[in-house]
Structure formats: C-alpha cells, structure tokens
Design an enzyme around this catalytic site. Structure first.
Site, PDB file in Angstrom:
ATOM      1  N   HIS A 143     174.979 -10.661 -53.691  1.00 33.94           N
ATOM      2  CA  HIS A 143     174.798  -9.762 -54.614  1.00 33.94           C
ATOM      3  C   HIS A 143     176.203  -9.378 -55.119  1.00 33.94           C
ATOM      4  O   HIS A 143     176.688  -8.250 -55.170  1.00 33.94           O
ATOM      5  CB  HIS A 143     173.812  -8.594 -54.310  1.00 33.94           C
ATOM      6  CG  HIS A 143     173.399  -7.804 -55.384  1.00 33.94           C
ATOM      7  ND1 HIS A 143     173.730  -7.791 -56.850  1.00 33.94           N
ATOM      8  CD2 HIS A 143     172.764  -6.494 -55.401  1.00 33.94           C
ATOM      9  CE1 HIS A 143     172.914  -7.050 -57.524  1.00 33.94           C
ATOM     10  NE2 HIS A 143     172.476  -6.181 -56.717  1.00 33.94           N
ATOM     11  N   ASP A 239     171.573  -0.770 -46.612  1.00 34.20           N
ATOM     12  CA  ASP A 239     170.792  -1.204 -47.778  1.00 34.20           C
ATOM     13  C   ASP A 239     169.426  -1.208 -47.000  1.00 34.20           C
ATOM     14  O   ASP A 239     169.171  -0.885 -45.615  1.00 34.20           O
ATOM     15  CB  ASP A 239     171.150  -2.813 -47.868  1.00 34.20           C
ATOM     16  CG  ASP A 239     170.327  -3.339 -49.206  1.00 34.20           C
ATOM     17  OD1 ASP A 239     169.705  -2.674 -49.658  1.00 34.20           O
ATOM     18  OD2 ASP A 239     170.723  -4.422 -49.381  1.00 34.20           O
ATOM     19  N   ARG A 307     178.086  -0.075 -62.066  1.00 32.45           N
ATOM     20  CA  ARG A 307     177.733  -1.464 -62.373  1.00 32.45           C
ATOM     21  C   ARG A 307     178.058  -1.592 -63.695  1.00 32.45           C
ATOM     22  O   ARG A 307     178.539  -2.875 -63.877  1.00 32.45           O
ATOM     23  CB  ARG A 307     176.086  -1.504 -62.048  1.00 32.45           C
ATOM     24  CG  ARG A 307     175.555  -1.183 -60.611  1.00 32.45           C
ATOM     25  CD  ARG A 307     175.892  -2.283 -59.747  1.00 32.45           C
ATOM     26  NE  ARG A 307     175.366  -3.689 -60.389  1.00 32.45           N
ATOM     27  CZ  ARG A 307     174.157  -4.371 -60.064  1.00 32.45           C
ATOM     28  NH1 ARG A 307     173.401  -3.741 -59.549  1.00 32.45           N
ATOM     29  NH2 ARG A 307     173.879  -5.308 -60.688  1.00 32.45           N
TER      30      ARG A 307
HETATM   31  N1  NVA Z   1     168.922  -6.215 -50.494  1.00 29.62           N
HETATM   32  C1  NVA Z   1     168.114  -5.595 -51.512  1.00 29.62           C
HETATM   33  C2  NVA Z   1     169.029  -5.328 -52.872  1.00 29.62           C
HETATM   34  C3  NVA Z   1     168.296  -4.821 -53.780  1.00 29.62           C
HETATM   35  C4  NVA Z   1     169.461  -4.605 -55.079  1.00 29.62           C
HETATM   36  C5  NVA Z   1     167.155  -6.676 -52.083  1.00 29.62           C
HETATM   37  O1  NVA Z   1     167.411  -8.009 -52.121  1.00 29.62           O
HETATM   38  O2  NVA Z   1     165.900  -6.300 -52.411  1.00 29.62           O
HETATM   39  N1   CP Z   2     171.121  -2.306 -57.085  1.00 29.84           N
HETATM   40  C1   CP Z   2     170.569  -3.121 -57.736  1.00 29.84           C
HETATM   41  O1   CP Z   2     170.757  -4.201 -58.005  1.00 29.84           O
HETATM   42  O2   CP Z   2     169.613  -2.320 -58.282  1.00 29.84           O
HETATM   43  P1   CP Z   2     168.366  -3.095 -59.170  1.00 29.84           P
HETATM   44  O3   CP Z   2     167.390  -3.830 -58.132  1.00 29.84           O
HETATM   45  O4   CP Z   2     167.561  -1.830 -59.794  1.00 29.84           O
HETATM   46  O5   CP Z   2     168.933  -4.003 -60.311  1.00 29.84           O
END
Ligand code: NVA
Ligand code: CP
Length: 319
Positions: A143, A239, A307
């Site tokens: 990410h 997270d 962001r």
């Molecule tokens: N680790 C989380 C991040 C969300 C922005 C997911 O992949 O759901």
């Molecule tokens: N943190 C993040 O990527 O949030 P969303 O899933 O809302 O895009």
C-alpha cells in the site's frame, strides 16, 4: 525541506509506475515528500497548481475505498485534470476480460491508471501492458501511496525522518507492514515489527527493505514481542487484524492477535512524545483502543488528509 540533496529531474519520472516503494530510489521518495509538502502549503495558501490540465486518471477498484478513491479524484481535480471511477463490477474486467486487453484499451483513452486489487501480480501485469503510468492504490502485498502519506505526517510532526524509530504492531504479513518496511528503509527510519508467530513479513519484501536500509542506515527488527517493538519508539503504527479479502478469517484472527492490541499499557514503552498512526478504517477495541486512536498522540486524520497531498506529488511527476 526534507531532502539535503539535488532534486530528482522530474522529466525522468514521467511515465514511471508507482507500484512499490522499493521501485523508487530513496532520493526520489524524499523528493516526492518535499513536493507533497510544497503542494500542501500552496493549497493551504489558496494557490492553484494546474500541472495536469486536460489529463485524465482512470481508477479501477476491485475492493472498497473511502480515502483512496476520494483523495485521488480530488487530487486530480486540484491539479487541473479529472478522474473516472471504474468499479470492477461495472467494467468488463469483472466479467473476465483480460488485464492485458484492459490495459491496452484504457491506454488509448486516459493518461494514467490507479488500481486497487487483490493479487499484486495483477498490477504488475497491468503495468507491463499499459502505455500509461500505473499507480498501486493497494494490493494484498503493498500500500505504497498510504505510506508516503504516513512519512509526510511523521515529518510534519517530528521535523525529520532518518534515525527515528517506528514500531508496527499486528499483521506483519499485510500490505501496510510491507510498504512501511520499504518506506522506513527508504528514508533511513528504524522499524521494529511485532507479530504473532507465522504472521511476519514476506521474506522477499523484508530482504528488499534490508537492502535499501544498508544504504540509508535504517535498522529493521522482527519480533513476536509488542513491548520490545514499541520500546523507545517515536511512532507506533497498527492496522486491522483481518484485511480486505480475509473476512472469513476475522474471528480466528481476533484470537490470534489478542495480545497485539495498541493500548495505553503498550504505549507506556514508547517515547513520551510518540505519535500513533493507523491508515484507517480502524476497528476500535480490536487492534487499537479508543483512548489511543482518539487520544493526544494520534495523528490519524492528518495522516488521512496527507493522502491527498502525497498522491498529488506522485500524479504530478508520473503523469
Ligand atoms: N490492510 C488493510 C488496509 C486498508 C486500507 C486492508 O488491506 O484491508
Ligand atoms: N487507508 C485507505 O487506503 O483507506 P480506504 O480503504 O478508505 O481507501
């Protein structure tokens, strides 16, 4: 200014994909942070910056999103361009059209593609066959746009990045931990990851981060002890325990990660002026307590705002 060196030549970055942080030189990551800061300042001062006049970003989403979707779309508009939301349920990709053909077709209409999907290889395939830059808006493994925003947030509060210690507590095998490892290594931050046995980072990504860290002075530690990881940390990050796509494992993961909650007792081990970060969405009472995420050390909403600014820096360079 975060950087102490000559800026990367922006023309070298035009057309470049943003798929993982380790694809970019550490100097280029630092330059992006400098540019994000400048764009943020300009916007706060009411200035306009139409660097992408007439440019169109396509945004493919195979998973849900609030922050990524809105910040990319708003970012493109603030840069003078526009964005099209492409839900995989609504485009032919969702009915089996190949990624290769999708990449070739979209390249004839638009100037860049942001994609959020499951398998990381899908983004690599898209990049291989597209003629326009591809930006990774989250895969199961990485990410990177989020972590650029995280680094910007830390810099704003601490005034430096190199030599600080970050602790990541929770699922060390997920996209956030992987990109934090590469991001911290790129800017010379130390990072300790605490996860239950079997939930540590993927070997190739850890090795990548360690290689980058050799040049920048970043030290990386992997442990099963949250207390050891948080000891004297400047930044504490967590997270969700079950990421998107892992919903069926949610109940089991809650048990596995029960001792990995970021709470007041754990944060006693951090430095007095520690920052708490979480990419959001958060599950209060699971990976973090309300008192921490809504407390004085938390910068999660600055992080969410950043962001926008961090991504505008990426878009400005690659499109
Ligand atoms: N680790 C989380 C991040 C969300 C922005 C997911 O992949 O759901
Ligand atoms: N943190 C993040 O990527 O949030 P969303 O899933 O809302 O895009």
């Amino acid at each position: 200014m975060i950087s102490q060196h000559t800026q990367t030549n922006p023309s070298q970055l035009k057309g470049k994909d943003f798929i993982t942080l380790s694809d970019w030189q550490p100097d280029a990551i630092v330059d992006l942070l400098d540019q994000a800061q400048a764009l943020k300042q300009q916007q706060k001062n009411g200035g306009t910056h139409p660097y992408l006049q007439g440019k169109m970003l396509g945004m493919i989403f195979e998973k849900s999103s609030t922050r990524t979707r809105v910040s990319f779309e708003v970012g493109m508009k603030q840069l003078g361009g526009d964005a099209i939301f492409l839900s995989s349920n609504d485009i032919q990709l969702g009915r089996g059209e190949s990624i290769e053909d999708t990449a070739k077709v979209l390249s004839r209409y638009i100037d860049g593609i942001m994609v959020r999907t499951y398998a990381h290889e899908s983004v690599e395939t898209l990049a291989k066959h597209a003629d326009v830059p591809i930006i990774n808006g989250l895969t199961d493994e990485h990410h990177p746009t989020q972590v650029l925003a995280d680094l910007l947030t830390i810099y704003e509060q601490k005034g430096s990045l190199a030599g600080l210690k970050m602790a990541f507590i929770g699922d060390g095998h997920n996209n956030m931990c992987h990109s934090l490892l590469e991001g911290a290594a790129s800017v010379g931050m130390h990072i300790s990851v605490a996860s239950p046995k079997g939930f540590g980072p993927q070997d190739d990504i850890l090795n990548n981060a360690r290689n980058i860290g050799q040049a920048t002075g970043s030290q990386i530690a992997i442990t099963e002890s949250p207390q050891a990881a948080v000891e004297q940390a400047d930044v504490v990050v967590t997270d969700v325990f079950a990421s998107m796509g892992q919903e069926a494992e949610q109940a089991e993961r809650l048990k596995t990660f029960a001792n990995y909650q970021v709470n007041e007792a754990l944060c006693q081990h951090a430095n007095d002026d520690y920052m708490f970060l979480h990419c959001l969405p958060a599950h209060r009472g699971e990976e973090v307590t309300t008192e921490i995420i809504d407390g004085a050390h938390s910068f999660v909403f600055d992080e969410a705002e950043n962001r926008l600014h961090a991504q505008k820096a990426i878009l400005k360079n690659v499109m």
